[in-house]
Design a protein around this motif. Structure first.
Motif, PDB file in Angstrom:
ATOM      1  N   ALA A 111       0.857  -1.180   0.000  1.00 47.52           N
ATOM      2  CA  ALA A 111       0.000   0.000   0.000  1.00 47.52           C
ATOM      3  C   ALA A 111       0.893   1.228   0.000  1.00 47.52           C
ATOM      4  CB  ALA A 111      -0.924   0.017   1.208  1.00 47.52           C
ATOM      5  N   ALA A 145      -1.392   1.692  -9.510  1.00 45.76           N
ATOM      6  CA  ALA A 145      -2.501   0.742  -9.388  1.00 45.76           C
ATOM      7  C   ALA A 145      -2.315  -0.433 -10.347  1.00 45.76           C
ATOM      8  CB  ALA A 145      -3.819   1.450  -9.657  1.00 45.76           C
ATOM      9  N   ASP A 149      -1.986  -0.794  -3.640  1.00 45.77           N
ATOM     10  CA  ASP A 149      -3.164  -0.122  -3.091  1.00 45.77           C
ATOM     11  C   ASP A 149      -2.865   1.378  -3.026  1.00 45.77           C
ATOM     12  OD1 ASP A 149      -5.217   0.924  -1.581  1.00 45.77           O
ATOM     13  OD2 ASP A 149      -5.060  -0.537   0.042  1.00 45.77           O
TER      14      ASP A 149
END
Length: 304
Positions: free
Chosen positions: A56, A75, A80
């Motif tokens: 992330a 992405a 994330d």
């Protein structure tokens, strides 16, 4: 599955190649111009994702075409991007990079990176996660995120680049510190630490907080120290095309390896090989190798 949370910068890299660097006041003819996704944080996130980690990213972009393209690109790597903020009225960060004879010269404009907030990272991190930061976003944001990570039972990795005196405030919150030799010497000087070798200077920094200090030495390899041991690895002989992002490749691969449960020595060997692969391609994030490429590279080296 534990995640790698990368708190850091994201830039559009504007890359010119030339046969040499211009001198002050000099204009020379370039050879090529290309744009690449970059920023130390984004590069490290891509490196970790390509090694198979669940990643992330926490950062900020401007409300412009560069920002839209960069977030979409992350992405597409499986990262994330829900915690990437869009800051109105501020440009996405950029880096102007000149590459000549395999070396680079870089001018970075922080743009939206200066508005990164650590609160989003604090809300994402959980037990067993690893949070990775660099010094291209505000130190206060890193400090708050690292403090939350410690409380949550996560491990903190700091790539102290570009080095700045405020890093002293982060070292007590840092588990693993990754620097190059120049950054090591600067930080040791700010702390009043000394040593007659890279390993000795690195070990002196452990007193400031980190349990592990890793020093990358470019083509010469690396030195890593813990309270109990020294690890030294030589570099891989390759022909560099573009060294931009090699250190970021190392950091992202290191985080991914540790997150998978691999031991420090094995992870350092993998990260060392990944960085060697990355310099053989142009660009920063696009040059990050995938796990299968690194395995093949290491297998070929052991066979020879």
């Amino acid at each position: 599955m534990p995640r790698i949370i990368v708190l850091g910068s994201i830039n559009m890299d504007l890359v010119v190649t030339a046969d040499r660097f211009p001198g002050p006041g000099e204009t020379i003819a370039g050879e090529t111009f290309r744009t690449f996704s970059g920023g130390k944080g984004a590069n490290q996130a891509v490196a970790a994702a390509r090694m198979g980690a669940k990643v992330a990213f926490v950062g900020a972009v401007g409300a412009d075409a560069f920002g839209t393209d960069l977030v979409a690109g992350m992405a597409a790597e499986g990262i994330d991007t829900a915690a990437v903020a869009t800051i109105p009225g501020v440009a996405t960060g950029t880096a102007q990079i000149t590459v000549a004879q395999g070396e680079n010269c870089i001018v970075v404009v922080a743009g939206a990176n200066a508005a990164v907030d650590g609160a989003a990272a604090a809300g994402l991190v959980g037990p067993g996660d690893r949070i990775v930061a660099q010094l291209e976003v505000p130190v206060a944001a890193i400090a708050s995120a690292f403090a939350a990570a410690r409380s949550a039972g996560a491990e903190t990795l700091l790539n102290a680049a570009p080095a700045q005196p405020e890093v002293r405030d982060l070292l007590p919150l840092t588990d693993i510190l990754i620097v190059n030799e120049t950054e090591l010497d600067l930080i040791a000087g700010w702390l009043g630490a000394s040593g007659d070798s890279v390993a000795a200077r690195a070990r002196a920094l452990i007193a400031a907080g980190p349990s592990t200090v890793v020093v990358t030495l470019g083509a010469a390899g690396l030195v890593a120290v813990t309270a109990a041991a020294n690890i030294e690895l030589g570099g891989h002989r390759v022909v560099p095309v573009d060294t931009t992002g090699a250190g970021d490749c190392f950091v992202g691969t290191l985080a991914a390896g540790l997150g998978s449960g691999a031991g420090l020595a094995d992870t350092l060997e993998t990260a060392n090989a990944a960085a060697a692969l990355s310099v053989q391609k142009p660009g920063a994030a696009p040059s990050m190798p995938r796990a299968e490429d690194v395995r093949a590279f290491l297998a070929g080296r052991s066979a020879s």
